[in-house]
Scaffold this active site. Structure first.
Site, PDB file in Angstrom:
ATOM      1  N   ALA A  85       8.173  27.056   6.646  1.00  0.00           N
ATOM      2  CA  ALA A  85       8.502  27.001   8.072  1.00  0.00           C
ATOM      3  C   ALA A  85       9.741  27.809   8.456  1.00  0.00           C
ATOM      4  CB  ALA A  85       8.647  25.544   8.511  1.00  0.00           C
ATOM      5  N   SER A 115       8.704  18.801  -6.611  1.00  0.00           N
ATOM      6  CA  SER A 115       8.674  18.969  -5.157  1.00  0.00           C
ATOM      7  C   SER A 115       8.665  17.624  -4.452  1.00  0.00           C
ATOM      8  CB  SER A 115       7.408  19.756  -4.782  1.00  0.00           C
ATOM      9  OG  SER A 115       7.144  19.680  -3.397  1.00  0.00           O
ATOM     10  N   LYS A 155       8.351  34.889  13.416  1.00  0.00           N
ATOM     11  CA  LYS A 155       7.707  34.834  14.735  1.00  0.00           C
ATOM     12  C   LYS A 155       8.690  35.156  15.863  1.00  0.00           C
ATOM     13  CE  LYS A 155       4.134  31.489  13.382  1.00  0.00           C
ATOM     14  NZ  LYS A 155       3.571  30.127  13.618  1.00  0.00           N
ATOM     15  N   GLU A 157       4.607  31.832   3.164  1.00  0.00           N
ATOM     16  CA  GLU A 157       5.940  31.505   3.648  1.00  0.00           C
ATOM     17  C   GLU A 157       6.007  30.074   4.179  1.00  0.00           C
ATOM     18  OE1 GLU A 157       3.631  33.221   7.090  1.00  0.00           O
ATOM     19  OE2 GLU A 157       3.828  33.573   4.933  1.00  0.00           O
ATOM     20  N   ASP A 209       1.500  36.259 -18.015  1.00  0.00           N
ATOM     21  CA  ASP A 209       0.729  35.230 -17.309  1.00  0.00           C
ATOM     22  C   ASP A 209       0.938  33.905 -18.040  1.00  0.00           C
ATOM     23  OD1 ASP A 209      -1.046  33.540 -16.083  1.00  0.00           O
ATOM     24  OD2 ASP A 209      -2.753  34.916 -16.186  1.00  0.00           O
ATOM     25  N   THR A 265       8.820  16.290  11.401  1.00  0.00           N
ATOM     26  CA  THR A 265      10.192  16.431  10.911  1.00  0.00           C
ATOM     27  C   THR A 265      10.228  16.766   9.417  1.00  0.00           C
ATOM     28  OG1 THR A 265      10.280  14.031  10.585  1.00  0.00           O
ATOM     29  CG2 THR A 265      11.247  14.907  12.621  1.00  0.00           C
ATOM     30  N   ARG A 266      11.279  17.484   9.035  1.00  0.00           N
ATOM     31  CA  ARG A 266      11.554  17.829   7.644  1.00  0.00           C
ATOM     32  C   ARG A 266      13.068  17.942   7.465  1.00  0.00           C
ATOM     33  NH1 ARG A 266       6.884  17.039   7.845  1.00  0.00           N
ATOM     34  NH2 ARG A 266       5.143  18.166   6.879  1.00  0.00           N
ATOM     35  N   TYR A 296      -1.501  20.161  -4.800  1.00  0.00           N
ATOM     36  CA  TYR A 296      -0.160  20.590  -5.214  1.00  0.00           C
ATOM     37  C   TYR A 296       0.717  19.415  -5.648  1.00  0.00           C
ATOM     38  CZ  TYR A 296       4.477  22.764  -4.750  1.00  0.00           C
ATOM     39  OH  TYR A 296       5.756  23.218  -4.972  1.00  0.00           O
TER      40      TYR A 296
END
Length: 340
Positions: free
Chosen positions: A206, A131, A213, A204, A67, A234-235, A162
């Site tokens: 996109a 990120s 799905k 998870e 940990d 958008t990404r 985050y």
């Protein structure tokens, strides 16, 4: 000596003692595989999940369950390691990070303790996986967003929870270099996807969620799919192999400032669904869940700096990457296997 594009010709992973923190996760497990392939022979892989839950695990690697929120665990992990890759993080897709802000902020314990342990162990280099969530929300309000340059993280207005933790930890890396001489490298990842990752359970992202799905609808004979948001957000999406190539180039470079590692192909969520439907050979009726978590309106990577400094650009098309991802998830769903 540094050559003109920022790469350091003398750095070679084959002679290094390498720690991969977060090795039981998607990117961490793929990185261990890539390092082995590159010739690294002394790898320590660490994660807090039970070993049987790691996405990838290799018997010729030292695999430890620790940990890393605890300083003593970080000292154990870092002992004798010349290079450290920190990919350890409690995170997930937008649904997870919007609902678990405090948990995401607690990742600062991993980031801070691993830096302290690296300093005390005499480690030479530490890579930190940041990120695109560090970027200012003000610059991401339009679907036709301008690609985000590294300076766009300031004035600071990152994703709440985050993103703030990631931005703070970036600064920690900078100051540990300035104060203690540890060569830190920071990559801002943009939506990394591919096989050997989670596709169910809420963590998870996109690409995997849409694959799941579409596959679920196909296997059930259904003609419907639920889309979070209106589908026009958008990404850009980065295939895992491209991410790993950029990560290793950065670790071997003299680039000390945070740098984007991401695709610069702007894609709507609707287009992402189109791609997966084409792979699956189906056309589904879309139901848009407008109150679902969806993050910023638009986000894309400006790759000018990474191209100039590292000579890196993504090479796997969205269609190629999504097909590989779809096939991997399909095989597991058809066999009744869930990966969370």
């Amino acid at each position: 000596m540094q050559n003109g594009n920022g790469r350091h010709p003398g750095h070679d992973c084959r002679g290094a003692n390498i720690l991969v923190a977060g090795a039981g996760g998607f990117i961490g497990g793929a990185l261990v595989a890539a390092l082995r392939e590159a010739g690294a022979r002394r790898i320590r892989a660490v994660d807090w999940k039970p070993l049987e839950e790691w996405y990838q695990r290799f018997d010729d690697v030292e695999n430890l369950r620790l940990d890393l929120r605890e300083l003593d665990a970080c000292r154990t992990a870092a002992r004798g390691m010349s290079e450290i890759y920190n990919l350890a993080c409690d995170m997930g897709g937008m649904g997870f990070i919007e609902a678990h802000k405090a948990e995401c902020m607690l990742n600062v314990l991993i980031s801070t303790h691993l830096l302290v342990a690296a300093r005390d162990a005499g480690s030479q280099r530490l890579f930190y996986s940041s990120s695109a969530c560090v970027y200012a929300a003000e610059k991401q309000k339009d679907s036709e967003v301008q690609p985000l340059r590294e300076p766009d993280a300031y004035p600071a207005e990152p994703e709440d929870g985050y993103g703030w933790e990631k931005l703070f930890s970036e600064r920690m890396c900078r100051h540990f270099f300035e104060d203690y001489g540890i060569e830190t490298r920071v990559a801002r990842y943009h939506n990394v996807y591919g096989p050997h990752g989670t596709f169910d359970g809420g963590r998870e992202k996109a690409p995997a969620a849409i694959c799941r799905k579409v596959i679920a609808a196909k296997l059930a004979g259904s003609h419907d799919i639920e889309i979070w948001g209106d589908g026009q957000q958008t990404r850009s999406f980065t295939y895992i192999d491209d991410c790993l190539h950029g990560t290793q180039l950065l670790m071997r470079s003299d680039v000390r400032e945070p740098i984007n590692i991401g695709s610069d192909q702007l894609v709507t969520i609707n287009r992402l669904v189109d791609v997966v439907e084409e792979i699956a050979g189906v056309e589904l009726h879309r139901h848009y869940k407008l109150d679902a978590p969806k993050g910023v309106r638009g986000r894309n990577s400006d790759n000018t700096l990474v191209r100039d400094r590292l000579g890196w650009a993504p090479s796997v098309s969205l269609e190629e990457g999504m097909e590989a991802t779809y096939r991997w998830i399909y095989d597991r769903m058809a066999a009744g296997v869930t990966v969370r």
